[in-house]
Write an enzyme that holds these catalytic residues in place. Sequence first.
Site, PDB file in Angstrom:
ATOM      1  N   CYS A  39       2.784  14.525   5.235  1.00 14.90           N
ATOM      2  CA  CYS A  39       2.118  15.394   5.849  1.00 14.90           C
ATOM      3  C   CYS A  39       2.602  15.513   7.308  1.00 14.90           C
ATOM      4  O   CYS A  39       3.689  14.822   7.636  1.00 14.90           O
ATOM      5  CB  CYS A  39       0.642  15.216   5.644  1.00 14.90           C
ATOM      6  SG  CYS A  39      -0.115  14.029   6.444  1.00 14.90           S
ATOM      7  N   ASP A  98       1.839  18.282   2.297  1.00 18.23           N
ATOM      8  CA  ASP A  98       1.040  19.333   2.291  1.00 18.23           C
ATOM      9  C   ASP A  98       2.071  20.524   3.040  1.00 18.23           C
ATOM     10  O   ASP A  98       3.461  20.291   3.206  1.00 18.23           O
ATOM     11  CB  ASP A  98      -0.015  19.146   3.291  1.00 18.23           C
ATOM     12  CG  ASP A  98      -0.021  18.819   4.715  1.00 18.23           C
ATOM     13  OD1 ASP A  98       1.463  18.638   5.047  1.00 18.23           O
ATOM     14  OD2 ASP A  98      -0.724  18.512   5.628  1.00 18.23           O
ATOM     15  N   HIS A 129       4.503  -7.501   1.026  1.00 17.69           N
ATOM     16  CA  HIS A 129       2.883  -8.244   1.193  1.00 17.69           C
ATOM     17  C   HIS A 129       1.942  -7.429   0.705  1.00 17.69           C
ATOM     18  O   HIS A 129       1.127  -7.919   0.306  1.00 17.69           O
ATOM     19  CB  HIS A 129       2.863  -8.592   2.842  1.00 17.69           C
ATOM     20  CG  HIS A 129       3.604  -9.418   3.576  1.00 17.69           C
ATOM     21  ND1 HIS A 129       3.543  -9.926   4.790  1.00 17.69           N
ATOM     22  CD2 HIS A 129       4.802 -10.000   2.998  1.00 17.69           C
ATOM     23  CE1 HIS A 129       4.421 -11.081   4.985  1.00 17.69           C
ATOM     24  NE2 HIS A 129       5.124 -10.754   4.128  1.00 17.69           N
ATOM     25  N   HIS A 145      -0.488 -13.522  -1.276  1.00 19.23           N
ATOM     26  CA  HIS A 145      -0.508 -12.084  -1.166  1.00 19.23           C
ATOM     27  C   HIS A 145      -1.116 -11.491  -2.453  1.00 19.23           C
ATOM     28  O   HIS A 145      -2.050 -10.692  -2.277  1.00 19.23           O
ATOM     29  CB  HIS A 145       0.770 -11.459  -1.229  1.00 19.23           C
ATOM     30  CG  HIS A 145       1.722 -12.073   0.032  1.00 19.23           C
ATOM     31  ND1 HIS A 145       1.324 -11.786   1.405  1.00 19.23           N
ATOM     32  CD2 HIS A 145       2.792 -12.421   0.066  1.00 19.23           C
ATOM     33  CE1 HIS A 145       2.192 -12.218   2.083  1.00 19.23           C
ATOM     34  NE2 HIS A 145       3.038 -12.744   1.671  1.00 19.23           N
ATOM     35  N   THR A 151       1.223  13.975  10.008  1.00 17.83           N
ATOM     36  CA  THR A 151       1.232  12.558  10.762  1.00 17.83           C
ATOM     37  C   THR A 151       1.417  11.364   9.453  1.00 17.83           C
ATOM     38  O   THR A 151       1.616  10.404   9.938  1.00 17.83           O
ATOM     39  CB  THR A 151      -0.143  12.362  11.129  1.00 17.83           C
ATOM     40  OG1 THR A 151      -1.119  12.470  10.295  1.00 17.83           O
ATOM     41  CG2 THR A 151      -0.331  13.137  12.356  1.00 17.83           C
TER      42      THR A 151
END
Length: 159
Positions: free
Chosen positions: A69, A12, A102, A138, A71
């Site tokens: 973005c 963004d 994982h 996994h 965060t």
Amino acid sequence: MNTQKKIIIGSDHAGYEAKLKLIEKLQKNGWSVTDVGCYSTESCDYPVPVHKLCLRIQSGEFPLGILICGTGIGVSIAANKHRGIRAAVCSDTYSAEMTRKHNAANVLCMGARVIGDDKIAEITEVFLSNEPLDEERHQRRLRMISELEDGTFDEQKYE
Ligand code: RB5
């Protein structure tokens, strides 16, 4: 291994400048980079580039993607609404390595207001140079996540 060296990237407005710097570094390292936007620092809604990127991973055109973005959180929440997308927010290289090994994460999300350009490049390098581990525990957990997506997860089966 991601031998094709092609990657899809999006952001963004908050991640736009960091994305441009990362694209430059990736291209210097021989990656072919497709940018799904946004294309300026003008305020935009991150679900739009996220959706464009996820569709092209879901189709198999790209194995891996990167989203930036402010965060890393908004883009990861939106990306994880897409079936088969396992998006992980990483602010450190250990998480980037582990989420490939994982969780078989296929989208790396980072926050340009959380970490700097050098850290973004470092985390990306680690993410791209690790592979999902070929270990049953996994794979079982990833199958369970797919069942959660499909609505077929039966908790009694696993108790
Ligand atoms: C944009 O201001 C900001 O909310 C966005 O980049 C992101 O951090 C959301 O999670």
